[in-house]
Design an enzyme around this catalytic site. Structure first.
Site, PDB file in Angstrom:
ATOM      1  N   HIS A  36       0.826  -1.211   0.000  1.00  0.00           N
ATOM      2  CA  HIS A  36       0.000   0.000   0.000  1.00  0.00           C
ATOM      3  C   HIS A  36       0.861   1.262   0.000  1.00  0.00           C
ATOM      4  O   HIS A  36       2.071   1.219   0.249  1.00  0.00           O
ATOM      5  CB  HIS A  36      -0.953   0.003   1.207  1.00  0.00           C
ATOM      6  CG  HIS A  36      -0.271   0.067   2.547  1.00  0.00           C
ATOM      7  ND1 HIS A  36       0.098   1.251   3.149  1.00  0.00           N
ATOM      8  CD2 HIS A  36       0.097  -0.903   3.414  1.00  0.00           C
ATOM      9  CE1 HIS A  36       0.659   1.013   4.316  1.00  0.00           C
ATOM     10  NE2 HIS A  36       0.680  -0.293   4.507  1.00  0.00           N
ATOM     11  N   CYS A  79       2.900  -4.880   6.857  1.00  0.00           N
ATOM     12  CA  CYS A  79       2.577  -4.635   5.450  1.00  0.00           C
ATOM     13  C   CYS A  79       3.747  -3.955   4.754  1.00  0.00           C
ATOM     14  O   CYS A  79       4.669  -3.446   5.390  1.00  0.00           O
ATOM     15  CB  CYS A  79       1.327  -3.770   5.343  1.00  0.00           C
ATOM     16  SG  CYS A  79      -0.198  -4.647   5.789  1.00  0.00           S
TER      17      CYS A  79
END
Length: 548
Positions: free
Chosen positions: A451, A470
């Site tokens: 992301h 992440c």
């Protein structure tokens, strides 16, 4: 007839050895009068050594573990118990080829001692003066056979055991395959071609192997004194630092006055850039630790990474995305061409980014972020209990199990805990969202994804192990454009740009899914030079025990 009779005797002895009867060291000498008797006596000595391995917990005469006793037994059984590498005192020409491979195993990231180098060199030296010694011929034969099998397997599958993300369907060569390899190599009289066939053909593997050769040529014969662990800006420390940097070829004192400290500082910066340390020109703790590593330490680190490449399948997809955690980098490859490269931020050591294989399926523009419960309980709930306005500050909303947004002022926060928390915290979309503008989804059991981020200044850090697991991508917009470029629908690229400009919450499902590999490589050849990365998760240390 004597030869056949001896063969049957050896088969019986090999069968006995499978029972694992422990016994003392095999005979170290057995001199025959007539060299024409060697084959028969060597065969008996080979059987004695296989029996010894079976009763000695798999250790061979030099205390190095055998690759697999069943493979040795199968090979000699197929050969009627006879020696492979000699014939009545005449050395098979393939011996020289294999010995050369063993002596230079470290060029392939393999430790020569694993293949009985010392014992084999000793046996060959003794045979120069005692060519009628059947015990020596047998010892060398079994050691060579084991070394060949071990090396063929190690070049293909690696030394470390198969892990949870290894993509190979096979994980070992069968006894039959190894025996066929041996017979093929001996028939050709050269083991090199067959061993080379076992190596991976991936560009990353081949480049790293070349990098090891270049690094050994540059530093292989060098050794340097270690520096004190604490930095001290004193004349003595600067002299020690200068000597160490000169030894590594990073500093040249020619024509430099001793009072001029700027060239030394620039040399420290050059070293730091080479080893991916923030180039401040100060020999701090991490820089000193890196300076104190010897060439052998770096070569071992490179060897560990060759082993990681051997866990890949024989071929990779035409298109794939690769995240290298220690390098803090993402690459998109297509037909062996790099289409996109980006800096990334990965998980901190306490919240690691997992290594995995998956397939990217879609991306979402202006996504919500559902806060993982691990973060809720460790970081957020204590802050919310102190001040409920923490939720507004972080752009968070509370959602119940039915998906309804709940007014946080109506919740008795002091009664909530890890044992009872019937809500989800969701960060609303927009530029303040921790996910940034875009999230890239792929199936995995860890609930991680790629992301954007609302804290883009962190991409300038040299150490970017900072996230909760992440992967944050600096070039997220270029990645999105790459993913839509082959979409058959006209105007889709313009649509994505419009959605971004108007801040619409949209999901794009990929026309053709993109394989994704998240891996852990701490060494590579990059732009013609070896690059080493910090072992941020300590994974190299775990792997290195298989190489010592």
């Amino acid at each position: 007839m004597n030869y056949l009779r001896a063969g049957w005797i050896i088969l019986i002895v090999i069968g006995i050895s499978a029972c694992g009867r422990r016994k003392g060291q095999p005979r170290q000498q057995e001199i025959v009068r007539d060299p024409r008797q060697l084959n028969e006596v060597v065969a008996a000595q080979v059987a004695e050594r296989l029996e010894y391995v079976g009763g000695n917990e798999g250790l061979m005469e030099d205390s190095v573990p055998a690759f697999r006793l069943s493979a040795l037994q199968h090979a000699y059984r197929q050969h009627q118990g006879a020696a492979f590498w000699s014939d009545n005192g005449r050395t098979h020409k393939a011996v020289y080829s294999l010995m050369d491979w063993i002596a230079n195993a470290d060029n392939y990231g393999l430790p020569p001692a694993r293949y009985h180098l010392a014992a084999l060199q000793g046996a060959r030296g003794q045979l120069e003066h005692s060519r009628k010694d059947a015990a020596l011929w047998a010892k060398m034969d079994v050691l060579l056979t084991d070394a060949f099998m071990k090396m063929a397997s190690d070049l293909h599958f690696g030394i470390a055991p198969k892990d949870s993300i290894t993509l190979r369907k096979d994980s070992l060569f069968s006894d039959t395959v190894l025996t066929a390899f041996l017979q093929q190599a001996l028939q050709a009289g050269d083991v090199g071609a067959l061993l080379q066939q076992q190596e991976p053909v991936h560009d990353g593997y081949m480049a790293l192997k070349e990098g090891i050769r270049l690094y050994r040529d540059q530093y292989g014969g060098k050794q340097w004194d270690t520096l004190p662990q604490m930095y001290a800006d004193t004349p003595q420390f600067r002299r020690q630092l200068a000597i160490r940097l000169m030894a590594g070829g990073h500093y040249d004192t020619t024509g430099i006055p001793e009072t001029d400290t700027m060239p030394l500082k620039n040399a420290v910066k050059a070293f730091q850039r080479e080893f991916n340390i923030y180039p401040d020109g100060i020999a701090g703790k991490r820089t000193i630790q890196t300076l104190n590593k010897q060439p052998g330490d770096w070569l071992l680190q490179a060897a560990v990474n060759l082993d990681r490449w051997r866990k890949f399948p024989d071929s990779l997809p035409d298109r794939y995305l690769l995240v290298n955690i220690p390098a803090f980098r993402m690459n998109v490859m297509e037909n062996d061409t790099m289409m996109l490269e980006s800096r990334v931020i990965v998980g901190a050591p306490r919240t690691r980014t997992p290594v995995l294989n998956s397939v990217m399926t879609n991306f979402v523009l202006y996504p919500y972020w559902r806060v993982p419960y691990s973060i809720v309980f460790k970081e957020m709930l204590p802050q919310i209990k102190k001040n409920v306005y923490y939720l507004a500050e972080k752009n968070l909303e509370v959602v119940d199990h039915k998906g309804n947004v709940v007014n946080p002022d109506t919740i008795q926060w002091e009664r909530l805990s890890k044992k009872y928390f019937p809500y989800v915290l969701r960060q609303m979309d927009g530029l303040d969202n921790s996910l940034g503008v875009m999230k890239f989804n792929f199936m995995n059991k860890y609930s991680v994804y790629l992301h954007d981020t609302n804290n883009r200044s962190l991409f300038s850090n040299s150490n970017r192990a900072l996230s909760h697991g992440c992967v944050r991508v600096q070039q997220w917009d270029s990645l999105a454009m790459y993913m839509v470029r082959n979409d058959p629908r006209p105007g889709i690229r313009d649509s994505v740009r419009t959605w971004l400009y108007t801040e619409q919450q949209k999901q794009y499902t990929m026309h053709k899914r993109l394989p994704i590999y998240i891996r852990y490589f701490t060494a590579e050849l990059r732009n013609g030079k070896m690059q080493f990365y910090e072992d941020v998760y300590g994974e190299d240390q775990v792997m290195m025990r298989y190489f010592r």
